[in-house]
Structure formats: C-alpha cells, structure tokens
Write an enzyme that holds these catalytic residues in place. Structure first.
Site, mmCIF file in Angstrom:
data_model
loop_
_atom_site.group_PDB
_atom_site.id
_atom_site.type_symbol
_atom_site.label_atom_id
_atom_site.label_comp_id
_atom_site.label_asym_id
_atom_site.label_seq_id
_atom_site.Cartn_x
_atom_site.Cartn_y
_atom_site.Cartn_z
ATOM 1 C CB CYS A 105 -0.858 -0.043 1.263
ATOM 2 S SG CYS A 105 -1.831 1.441 1.515
ATOM 3 C CB CYS A 112 -4.108 14.260 1.950
ATOM 4 S SG CYS A 112 -5.535 14.056 0.871
ATOM 5 C CB CYS A 116 -11.091 12.885 5.351
ATOM 6 S SG CYS A 116 -11.323 12.842 3.568
ATOM 7 C CB CYS A 119 -7.972 10.864 7.161
ATOM 8 S SG CYS A 119 -6.455 10.461 6.296
ATOM 9 N N GLY A 159 -2.276 10.537 0.843
ATOM 10 C CA GLY A 159 -2.554 11.355 -0.331
ATOM 11 C C GLY A 159 -3.752 10.900 -1.132
ATOM 12 C CD GLU A 160 -8.143 11.390 -4.014
ATOM 13 O OE1 GLU A 160 -8.565 10.806 -3.007
ATOM 14 O OE2 GLU A 160 -8.299 10.941 -5.167
ATOM 15 C CB SER A 191 -8.264 4.129 -2.452
ATOM 16 O OG SER A 191 -9.251 4.576 -1.553
ATOM 17 C CB SER A 214 -12.926 6.941 0.531
ATOM 18 O OG SER A 214 -11.746 6.210 0.325
ATOM 19 C CG LEU A 215 -20.192 6.318 -0.248
ATOM 20 C CD1 LEU A 215 -20.143 7.466 -1.241
ATOM 21 C CD2 LEU A 215 -21.092 5.203 -0.793
ATOM 22 C CG HIS A 216 -15.525 6.860 4.492
ATOM 23 N ND1 HIS A 216 -15.255 5.531 4.610
ATOM 24 C CD2 HIS A 216 -14.374 7.422 4.046
ATOM 25 C CE1 HIS A 216 -14.000 5.298 4.257
ATOM 26 N NE2 HIS A 216 -13.448 6.416 3.904
ATOM 27 C CG ASN A 290 -7.292 2.589 12.008
ATOM 28 O OD1 ASN A 290 -6.997 1.689 12.782
ATOM 29 N ND2 ASN A 290 -7.225 2.471 10.704
ATOM 30 C CB CYS A 333 -1.195 5.762 5.351
ATOM 31 S SG CYS A 333 -0.174 4.403 4.816
HETATM 32 N N1 SAH Z 1 -7.124 9.544 -0.479
HETATM 33 C C1 SAH Z 1 -7.584 8.284 -0.894
HETATM 34 C C2 SAH Z 1 -6.615 7.159 -0.629
HETATM 35 C C3 SAH Z 1 -5.858 7.205 0.657
HETATM 36 S S1 SAH Z 1 -6.778 7.007 2.128
HETATM 37 C C4 SAH Z 1 -8.944 7.987 -0.291
HETATM 38 O O1 SAH Z 1 -9.361 8.720 0.585
HETATM 39 O O2 SAH Z 1 -9.572 7.032 -0.742
HETATM 40 C C5 SAH Z 1 -6.998 5.235 2.146
HETATM 41 C C6 SAH Z 1 -8.269 4.764 2.824
HETATM 42 O O3 SAH Z 1 -8.132 4.870 4.243
HETATM 43 C C7 SAH Z 1 -9.498 5.544 2.453
HETATM 44 O O4 SAH Z 1 -10.584 4.691 2.220
HETATM 45 C C8 SAH Z 1 -9.708 6.379 3.684
HETATM 46 O O5 SAH Z 1 -11.005 6.874 3.756
HETATM 47 C C9 SAH Z 1 -9.316 5.406 4.771
HETATM 48 N N2 SAH Z 1 -9.067 6.005 6.074
HETATM 49 C C10 SAH Z 1 -8.450 7.151 6.357
HETATM 50 N N3 SAH Z 1 -8.421 7.357 7.704
HETATM 51 C C11 SAH Z 1 -9.032 6.297 8.259
HETATM 52 C C12 SAH Z 1 -9.320 5.922 9.593
HETATM 53 N N4 SAH Z 1 -8.991 6.692 10.617
HETATM 54 N N5 SAH Z 1 -9.955 4.744 9.786
HETATM 55 C C13 SAH Z 1 -10.308 3.952 8.750
HETATM 56 N N6 SAH Z 1 -10.062 4.260 7.473
HETATM 57 C C14 SAH Z 1 -9.438 5.424 7.219
HETATM 58 FE FE1 SF4 Z 2 -6.816 12.483 1.964
HETATM 59 FE FE2 SF4 Z 2 -7.859 10.039 1.681
HETATM 60 FE FE3 SF4 Z 2 -7.134 10.955 4.091
HETATM 61 FE FE4 SF4 Z 2 -9.259 11.993 2.905
HETATM 62 S S1 SF4 Z 2 -9.011 9.860 3.589
HETATM 63 S S2 SF4 Z 2 -7.639 13.164 3.917
HETATM 64 S S3 SF4 Z 2 -8.629 11.966 0.784
HETATM 65 S S4 SF4 Z 2 -5.786 10.553 2.379
#
Ligand code: SAH
Ligand code: SF4
Length: 352
Positions: A105, A112, A116, A119, A159-160, A191, A214-216, A290, A333
C-alpha cells in the site's frame, strides 16, 4: 537545464537518453537494472564506466526512498515503512503478506489536501505530490529490504491519487514493464475520496485497475461533515460518476465505508446506502474506523457492523468487514509520519 529524474523514464526513454549521450544502447539496460534495484547513487552502478557515470551525475538525479523507520507486526507478516526522499520529505507505506503474494500500500502524496476529519494524513496538511518515480521507489525499497517480489499494489497510502493524476498515470505505465516490476493493471487498486471529474477521466482511459471509492456516508449531510470534498462533489454526482466508471470499464467498484460509532453506522444509514447503491456493480468494504488521536471518533461495535451488513444484504448490496492486518503497528497511513518518530502500539492497520 534542470536535471532529469532518471528513474521516471521508461525503458525506451532511457535508451534514447543514453544514446543521446553518445553511448551504446546496452548501457541503458544495465542502468535500468540498477535503477530497478533501488540504487541511490550512480557510483553503485559498478558495471557502468566511470566516464558515463560522471555524465549521468551531471545530467540526471535518482529518486530513491530511504528507510527512515520500519515497524514489524508481531501478529502477522505486516511491515510498515516510513520512507525519506532526498529532499527530506517523508511518506508511509505498508507491506502485507497474503496467501497469493505480497501487496504493498503506497503513498501518492506527502500529506493530503482533502482534509477528511477522521484521517491522520488529512489532519496533518499537505507538503507536495510525489513523482511517479517516488511511488515506484517505495515498492523497490520494500522488495530489496525483504528480498521479495510484490505482486499487488494499492494506492491507498497517504494522499489522494486523483489529485496527482498525471504522475499516478505515469506510475501505472512504469510499474507494468515486464523488465521492471512487472505489476499489471489487474493487480492494482486505486482509492479515491471522490474527485468526480477525474473519475470520468480515469474511466475514459479504460484501464483494468480496481477503483475503490471512499464513501463513508450515505448522504450529503453526514458526508460533508466528515469529508470536505463532498461539498464540492456531492454524493449524487459521485455515484453518477461511479456508475459511468463501472459501465465504461465493466469493472466492479469497491466502496470503502469506515464505521464510526454514532456517526454513520445507524440502521437508517444502512438502508439509505442500500438504496443509493442499487444498480451499481459494487462491493462494500466496512472498516472499523481507526481511532486517530484528536478526532474523537470511535469504531463501531462488531454487532453494529453485522447488522449493517444484514441490512445492505437485504437491499441486494454485498458487504464484508475488511480484515485488518498489523494491528499492533500503528494505524492507517499518516499516523506514523504524524507521530514523528514515536510508535503507538494500540492502533489498527487499514489494510486490504
Ligand atoms: N485519499 C484516498 C486514498 C488514501 S486514504 C482515499 O481517501 O480514498 C486510504 C483509505 O483509508 C481511504 O478509504 C480512507 O477513507 C481510509 N481512512 C483514512 N483514515 C481512516 C481511519 N482513521 N480509519 C479507517 N479508514 C481510514
Ligand atoms: Fe486524503 Fe484520503 Fe485521508 Fe481523505 S481519507 S484526507 S482523501 S488521504
């Protein structure tokens, strides 16, 4: 003239460069092999004449990833790396072992811009995008460090990816070369948080990669609260783009849904999500969020997640809880970099 990022060249482009320096083509093969072994200087290319190495130093530079820190899970074979690039910028990557091989990964940006709220990466700001060669360098460093071959890649680190579209596309070209890492599109997942115009652009390239979205959250009210990108590209537009993506590429979309206690995990949320996803060839991955320090979010209870899956199932949407690996080595990450040197043993890994 600015120096060339030599590891970002394709095999053909490297050959042209070497010929333009008045050298025979076979030298480019030697240099390419060294680069794919992850050398950090031209001096290490011992079968390349010193005069050519000198020319390379004058005209080119090597993007490599140095291991700043490595955490090894005591529970499974997961490894987490903090890499440092020559300019001092640091990113994280996670190497996981599955029965079918190794999956890495990797990060696509240092930080980023998307912010979010759940994150760690999003909460610690943005430094810069990575080059295609820096994405490749993370894989090469892991292969060299562990003496393995990586068979699958997920662009799910920091990152995105779609906010660094051109370099990510370039990376996809480079990583597929059979004389290099040889990882084909079908073994790659990307992703995104939902940059709608870029999803259309990606669809029109007809690549065989897997798209994870990443819908959430099932609606704008909740999603805009946790994911600022939603204020620009609301759920309706995002799902329309997803439909276009799966219709155009014939590929199933994977929706990521981090379950946050009391935020997005109610029965009503599951029902709404089920309605919204109807008709999209998709799979939902539920991930217990997380608990990133400072965010105040807690993961949903196991029973809540099971109930969520049941409701989605009744609506015809398949969902599973994503297996977590490396649960002792520090979270999704962004947390390692943010901790700047300290480890936090109580967090879980976001893993495929
Ligand atoms: N920026 C992209 C890819 C990197 S984040 C994206 O957002 O999809 C990778 C994944 O980890 C995404 O699905 C993101 O929503 C999720 N993620 C980030 N922080 C998280 C957390 N605290 N707990 C669970 N998933 C998390
Ligand atoms: Fe960036 Fe993905 Fe984290 Fe959102 S979840 S801040 S898009 S790395």
């Amino acid at each position: 003239m600015p120096k060339t990022d030599i590891a970002s060249l394709s095999r053909e482009e490297l050959k042209e460069l070497i010929q333009s320096l008045g050298q025979p083509a076979f030298r480019s093969t030697q240099i390419y092999e060294w680069l794919r072994k992850g050398v950090s200087s031209f001096d290490e290319m011992t079968n390349v004449p010193a005069s050519l190495r000198q020319k390379l130093v004058e005209n080119c530079y090597i993007s490599y990833a140095a291991i700043e820190k490595k955490l090894v899970s005591a529970y499974d074979d997961t490894k987490k790396y903090l890499f440092r690039f020559p300019d001092g910028e640091m990113v994280e990557s996670v190497l996981m072992k599955y029965h079918h091989g190794f999956t890495s990964c990797i990060s696509t940006q240092a930080g980023c811009r998307m912010g979010c709220t759940f994150c760690a990466t999003g909460q610690s700001g943005f430094s810069r995008s990575l080059s295609a060669s820096e994405m490749l360098a993370q894989l090469i460093a892991e292969q060299q460090d562990e003496h393995i071959r990586i068979s699958n890649v997920v662009l799910m680190g920091m990152g995105e990816p779609l906010d660094n579209f051109d370099q990510v596309m370039r990376f996809l070209e480079l990583v597929g070369d059979e004389k290099g890492l040889g990882i084909g599109m079908r073994h790659i997942s990307l992703s995104t948080c939902g940059l709608v115009p870029k999803i259309y652009e990606l669809a029109d390239r007809h690549l065989q990669i897997t798209l994870s979205v990443s819908l959430h959250a099932p609606n704008n009210q909740i999603r805009s609260r946790t994911m600022p990108v939603n204020r620009r590209y609301p759920v309706e537009e995002l799902l329309k783009a997803c439909r276009y993506y799966s219709d155009t590429t014939g590929r199933r979309i994977s929706f990521e849904y981090a379950m946050i206690d009391g935020v997005n995990d109610s029965d009503a949320c599951a029902e709404e999500l089920g309605r919204r996803l109807r008709g999209i060839i998709s799979h939902v991955n539920l991930i217990p969020v997380n608990a990133v320090s400072g965010t105040g979010y807690q993961k949903s209870k196991r029973q809540r997640m099971e109930r969520f899956i049941d409701i989605l199932g009744k609506a015809g949407v398949t969902a599973t809880v994503r297996r977590t690996l490396g649960s002792d080595i520090n979270a999704s990450c962004g947390q390692l970099r943010r901790a700047a040197g300290s480890t936090n043993p109580s967090k879980e890994e976001t893993a495929v």
